[in-house]
Write a protein that holds these residues in place. Structure first.
Motif, PDB file in Angstrom:
ATOM      1  N   LEU A 170       0.816  -1.211   0.000  1.00  0.00           N
ATOM      2  CA  LEU A 170       0.000   0.000   0.000  1.00  0.00           C
ATOM      3  C   LEU A 170       0.852   1.265   0.000  1.00  0.00           C
ATOM      4  O   LEU A 170       0.593   2.201  -0.772  1.00  0.00           O
ATOM      5  CB  LEU A 170      -0.932  -0.007   1.224  1.00  0.00           C
ATOM      6  CG  LEU A 170      -1.754   1.262   1.477  1.00  0.00           C
ATOM      7  CD1 LEU A 170      -2.669   1.558   0.295  1.00  0.00           C
ATOM      8  CD2 LEU A 170      -2.556   1.113   2.765  1.00  0.00           C
ATOM      9  N   LEU A 171       1.868   1.320   0.839  1.00  0.00           N
ATOM     10  CA  LEU A 171       2.699   2.525   0.922  1.00  0.00           C
ATOM     11  C   LEU A 171       3.431   2.789  -0.388  1.00  0.00           C
ATOM     12  O   LEU A 171       3.619   3.951  -0.775  1.00  0.00           O
ATOM     13  CB  LEU A 171       3.703   2.410   2.074  1.00  0.00           C
ATOM     14  CG  LEU A 171       3.166   2.716   3.466  1.00  0.00           C
ATOM     15  CD1 LEU A 171       4.250   2.530   4.510  1.00  0.00           C
ATOM     16  CD2 LEU A 171       2.604   4.137   3.537  1.00  0.00           C
ATOM     17  N   ASN A 172       3.847   1.733  -1.072  1.00  0.00           N
ATOM     18  CA  ASN A 172       4.501   1.927  -2.371  1.00  0.00           C
ATOM     19  C   ASN A 172       3.553   2.609  -3.360  1.00  0.00           C
ATOM     20  O   ASN A 172       3.945   3.502  -4.111  1.00  0.00           O
ATOM     21  CB  ASN A 172       4.973   0.593  -2.947  1.00  0.00           C
ATOM     22  CG  ASN A 172       6.209   0.062  -2.242  1.00  0.00           C
ATOM     23  OD1 ASN A 172       6.878   0.804  -1.528  1.00  0.00           O
ATOM     24  ND2 ASN A 172       6.504  -1.202  -2.426  1.00  0.00           N
ATOM     25  N   ILE A 173       2.301   2.158  -3.372  1.00  0.00           N
ATOM     26  CA  ILE A 173       1.310   2.749  -4.290  1.00  0.00           C
ATOM     27  C   ILE A 173       1.070   4.214  -3.918  1.00  0.00           C
ATOM     28  O   ILE A 173       1.034   5.099  -4.792  1.00  0.00           O
ATOM     29  CB  ILE A 173      -0.011   1.960  -4.246  1.00  0.00           C
ATOM     30  CG1 ILE A 173       0.218   0.502  -4.646  1.00  0.00           C
ATOM     31  CG2 ILE A 173      -1.050   2.610  -5.163  1.00  0.00           C
ATOM     32  CD1 ILE A 173      -1.002  -0.391  -4.459  1.00  0.00           C
ATOM     33  N   LEU A 174       0.939   4.483  -2.624  1.00  0.00           N
ATOM     34  CA  LEU A 174       0.693   5.860  -2.179  1.00  0.00           C
ATOM     35  C   LEU A 174       1.875   6.770  -2.487  1.00  0.00           C
ATOM     36  O   LEU A 174       1.698   7.938  -2.851  1.00  0.00           O
ATOM     37  CB  LEU A 174       0.378   5.882  -0.685  1.00  0.00           C
ATOM     38  CG  LEU A 174      -0.947   5.212  -0.277  1.00  0.00           C
ATOM     39  CD1 LEU A 174      -1.106   5.189   1.235  1.00  0.00           C
ATOM     40  CD2 LEU A 174      -2.141   5.921  -0.935  1.00  0.00           C
ATOM     41  N   ASN A 175       3.075   6.249  -2.368  1.00  0.00           N
ATOM     42  CA  ASN A 175       4.259   7.039  -2.731  1.00  0.00           C
ATOM     43  C   ASN A 175       4.287   7.340  -4.222  1.00  0.00           C
ATOM     44  O   ASN A 175       4.685   8.426  -4.642  1.00  0.00           O
ATOM     45  CB  ASN A 175       5.534   6.308  -2.301  1.00  0.00           C
ATOM     46  CG  ASN A 175       5.812   6.456  -0.816  1.00  0.00           C
ATOM     47  OD1 ASN A 175       5.474   7.463  -0.217  1.00  0.00           O
ATOM     48  ND2 ASN A 175       6.414   5.444  -0.217  1.00  0.00           N
ATOM     49  N   GLN A 176       3.879   6.356  -5.030  1.00  0.00           N
ATOM     50  CA  GLN A 176       3.810   6.589  -6.482  1.00  0.00           C
ATOM     51  C   GLN A 176       2.807   7.689  -6.814  1.00  0.00           C
ATOM     52  O   GLN A 176       3.003   8.469  -7.750  1.00  0.00           O
ATOM     53  CB  GLN A 176       3.411   5.297  -7.201  1.00  0.00           C
ATOM     54  CG  GLN A 176       4.489   4.216  -7.196  1.00  0.00           C
ATOM     55  CD  GLN A 176       3.971   2.893  -7.715  1.00  0.00           C
ATOM     56  OE1 GLN A 176       2.863   2.800  -8.227  1.00  0.00           O
ATOM     57  NE2 GLN A 176       4.777   1.852  -7.552  1.00  0.00           N
ATOM     58  N   LEU A 177       1.727   7.752  -6.023  1.00  0.00           N
ATOM     59  CA  LEU A 177       0.687   8.758  -6.259  1.00  0.00           C
ATOM     60  C   LEU A 177       1.057  10.127  -5.691  1.00  0.00           C
ATOM     61  O   LEU A 177       0.378  11.116  -5.957  1.00  0.00           O
ATOM     62  CB  LEU A 177      -0.632   8.285  -5.640  1.00  0.00           C
ATOM     63  CG  LEU A 177      -1.270   7.042  -6.285  1.00  0.00           C
ATOM     64  CD1 LEU A 177      -2.446   6.554  -5.445  1.00  0.00           C
ATOM     65  CD2 LEU A 177      -1.717   7.338  -7.710  1.00  0.00           C
ATOM     66  N   GLY A 178       2.131  10.173  -4.894  1.00  0.00           N
ATOM     67  CA  GLY A 178       2.563  11.447  -4.308  1.00  0.00           C
ATOM     68  C   GLY A 178       1.770  11.841  -3.086  1.00  0.00           C
ATOM     69  O   GLY A 178       1.631  13.040  -2.785  1.00  0.00           O
ATOM     70  N   ALA A 179       1.242  10.859  -2.350  1.00  0.00           N
ATOM     71  CA  ALA A 179       0.416  11.156  -1.176  1.00  0.00           C
ATOM     72  C   ALA A 179       1.252  11.818  -0.078  1.00  0.00           C
ATOM     73  O   ALA A 179       2.423  11.500   0.108  1.00  0.00           O
ATOM     74  CB  ALA A 179      -0.207   9.869  -0.639  1.00  0.00           C
ATOM     75  N   THR A 180       0.619  12.748   0.639  1.00  0.00           N
ATOM     76  CA  THR A 180       1.274  13.389   1.777  1.00  0.00           C
ATOM     77  C   THR A 180       1.242  12.430   2.974  1.00  0.00           C
ATOM     78  O   THR A 180       0.529  11.414   2.965  1.00  0.00           O
ATOM     79  CB  THR A 180       0.558  14.680   2.168  1.00  0.00           C
ATOM     80  OG1 THR A 180      -0.776  14.349   2.613  1.00  0.00           O
ATOM     81  CG2 THR A 180       0.484  15.634   0.987  1.00  0.00           C
ATOM     82  N   ASP A 181       1.960  12.767   4.036  1.00  0.00           N
ATOM     83  CA  ASP A 181       1.975  11.926   5.236  1.00  0.00           C
ATOM     84  C   ASP A 181       0.568  11.798   5.823  1.00  0.00           C
ATOM     85  O   ASP A 181       0.166  10.718   6.271  1.00  0.00           O
ATOM     86  CB  ASP A 181       2.931  12.498   6.287  1.00  0.00           C
ATOM     87  CG  ASP A 181       4.396  12.310   5.906  1.00  0.00           C
ATOM     88  OD1 ASP A 181       4.669  11.479   5.013  1.00  0.00           O
ATOM     89  OD2 ASP A 181       5.260  12.984   6.493  1.00  0.00           O
ATOM     90  N   LYS A 182      -0.162  12.921   5.831  1.00  0.00           N
ATOM     91  CA  LYS A 182      -1.527  12.875   6.376  1.00  0.00           C
ATOM     92  C   LYS A 182      -2.425  11.977   5.523  1.00  0.00           C
ATOM     93  O   LYS A 182      -3.234  11.196   6.052  1.00  0.00           O
ATOM     94  CB  LYS A 182      -2.108  14.290   6.451  1.00  0.00           C
ATOM     95  CG  LYS A 182      -3.490  14.345   7.098  1.00  0.00           C
ATOM     96  CD  LYS A 182      -3.993  15.776   7.221  1.00  0.00           C
ATOM     97  CE  LYS A 182      -5.371  15.798   7.865  1.00  0.00           C
ATOM     98  NZ  LYS A 182      -5.910  17.174   7.999  1.00  0.00           N
TER      99      LYS A 182
END
Length: 439
Positions: free
Chosen positions: A398-410
């Motif tokens: 999940l975190l890899n996908i969110l990092n690819q999307l440019g998600a913020t920490d929040k």
């Protein structure tokens, strides 16, 4: 049009980066920035890394994680693992914790013999060659004394030299098949130096051997090289418990889980398509420890996969059984490892990894690596025969996908909470992320 470059190795690192960025990438300034940001600010440390290989332009980082709670032969380890794949460290840790309260891992060294060969062409009488070999064998050993003295003082050295006739496989092909004990060193340089000396002695003495014809005197050495196939350098790792102690999942009976695990291993024994993926999971654990401890994972991979094919068909490296109410799960695996020499004496993180492992001998490292591979396989099989592999893997991914999307920490925090109770797929994460952005 890009033209070939002459003298690339003689350029400075800065010049190498400029040339590669400007000739092979669209945004050369961005490329230069990325390559340089991975340089170490400690110039002495960076110079050390630069000199590991040729034409260095940057460092390539892999995460270094820890899988704690590995009880191996009643000794507790925290195992360093260098790997980029999600869920590997978590799976090893979970399996280690599971077996911690069930006696842990039991490991045994079954052999430490390493192999090297002198491959040569001999056009002549095989019986005459056999007689020549028997006469020259003491010289092969004595001529290499200058190479083996220090190794012999520590209890290692040359174990055996055999002449093997391979002419049924290839015309006029013979080999000196040699075995060695290299103790805590992986021993590649030691073995190769001995083999090259054997080849020199073999050719020299053949020219002087009176029973050879002129043609027979001219032995053609093709190559002298160690083998990464070490079927007699074997370690066994195993776990066992009562069948009723096997399960922690209320959705499946312990007896059913035990039977499914045995069936899963049996399928990997007979079906190569499954065996390859089954063994790949084992190598997730093995390779990550090999990398963390500065050993050669390519050599280990090649030798292990050859071993998996030793009976003529590619097959599972692990075994499982249920006997008298006891579930047993084990692996026999070839591992030629070292804890001295090479990167083990040079790379600062390798030194730290070996210290975390309490400065193991080569034999101890073999046992740690085998236990990690077994843990990885157990974790994978347990997931496969219960919830399926994707539930746990995708949550870790999940975190890899969110990092690819440019998600913020929040945003990561909110979406991680959301997916604790929802199925993780790439499209589901993208949808949830877009919905969050639009709120």
């Amino acid at each position: 049009m890009i033209t070939p470059i002459q003298g690339f190795s003689k350029l400075t690192k800065e010049e190498k980066i400029n040339w590669i960025a400007e000739n092979y990438t669209k945004n050369s300034e961005h490329t230069k920035e990325v390559l340089k940001v991975y340089w170490n600010s400690d110039t002495k440390l960076q110079k050390l890394h630069d000199e590991f290989i040729e034409n260095t332009i940057s460092n390539y980082y892999l995460p270094l994680g820890i899988a704690p709670n590995f009880l191996i032969n009643n000794k507790l380890y925290a195992v360093p693992m260098a790997i980029e794949e999600s869920s590997v460290v978590a799976a090893a840790s979970k399996a280690a914790k599971f077996w911690l309260s069930r006696g842990g891992f039991k490991t045994t060294i079954l052999g430490t013999e390493k192999v090297g060969q002198v491959h040569f062409i001999f056009k002549g009488d095989a019986q005459k060659l056999e007689s020549f070999f028997n006469s020259v064998k003491p010289l092969l050993i004595s001529d290499s004394n200058n190479l083996t003295t220090s190794m012999k003082k520590r209890g290692g050295g040359i174990s055996k030299i055999e002449l093997r006739n391979k002419t049924t496989d290839l015309a006029n092909y013979y080999q000196l098949h040699c075995t060695f004990e290299t103790l805590d060193a992986m021993g590649a340089n030691f073995i190769n130096s001995c083999l090259e000396q054997f080849a020199t002695t073999l050719k020299r003495e053949a020219l002087l051997y009176s029973n050879f014809s002129d043609t027979e005197k001219n032995i053609e050495v093709v190559m002298s090289i160690l083998s990464n196939y070490v079927p007699n350098c074997i370690v066994r790792a195993e776990v066992s418990c009562k069948v009723e102690e096997l399960n922690e999942d209320a959705n499946i009976k312990s007896s059913q889980l035990a039977e499914k695990l045995v069936q899963a291993v049996t399928i990997a024994k007979v079906e190569p398509y499954r065996a390859v993926t089954h063994n790949k999971g084992i190598m997730n654990g093995i390779d990550s420890v090999i990398l963390a401890t500065g050993n050669d994972f390519r050599a280990i991979e090649a030798g292990i996969h050859a071993y998996a094919s030793r009976n003529g068909t590619y097959s599972s490296l692990t075994d499982a059984s249920i006997e008298n109410g006891i579930f047993r799960f084990w692996i026999d695996i070839p591992l030629a490892l070292g804890t001295v020499g090479g990167l083990t004496n040079l790379h600062p993180l390798v030194k730290v990894a070996l210290e975390i492992l309490q400065k193991p001998t080569a034999k101890e490292l073999m046992q740690i690596v085998a236990a990690t591979g077994l843990a990885q396989n157990f974790a994978a099989l347990r997931s496969l025969v219960t919830t399926g592999i994707q539930e746990g893997h995708m949550k870790m991914h999940l975190l890899n996908i969110l990092n690819q999307l440019g998600a913020t920490d929040k945003e990561k925090q909110l979406l991680t909470t959301h997916f604790k109770t929802n199925t993780v797929t790439h499209s589901a994460v993208v949808t949830a992320y877009n919905n969050l952005k639009n709120d």
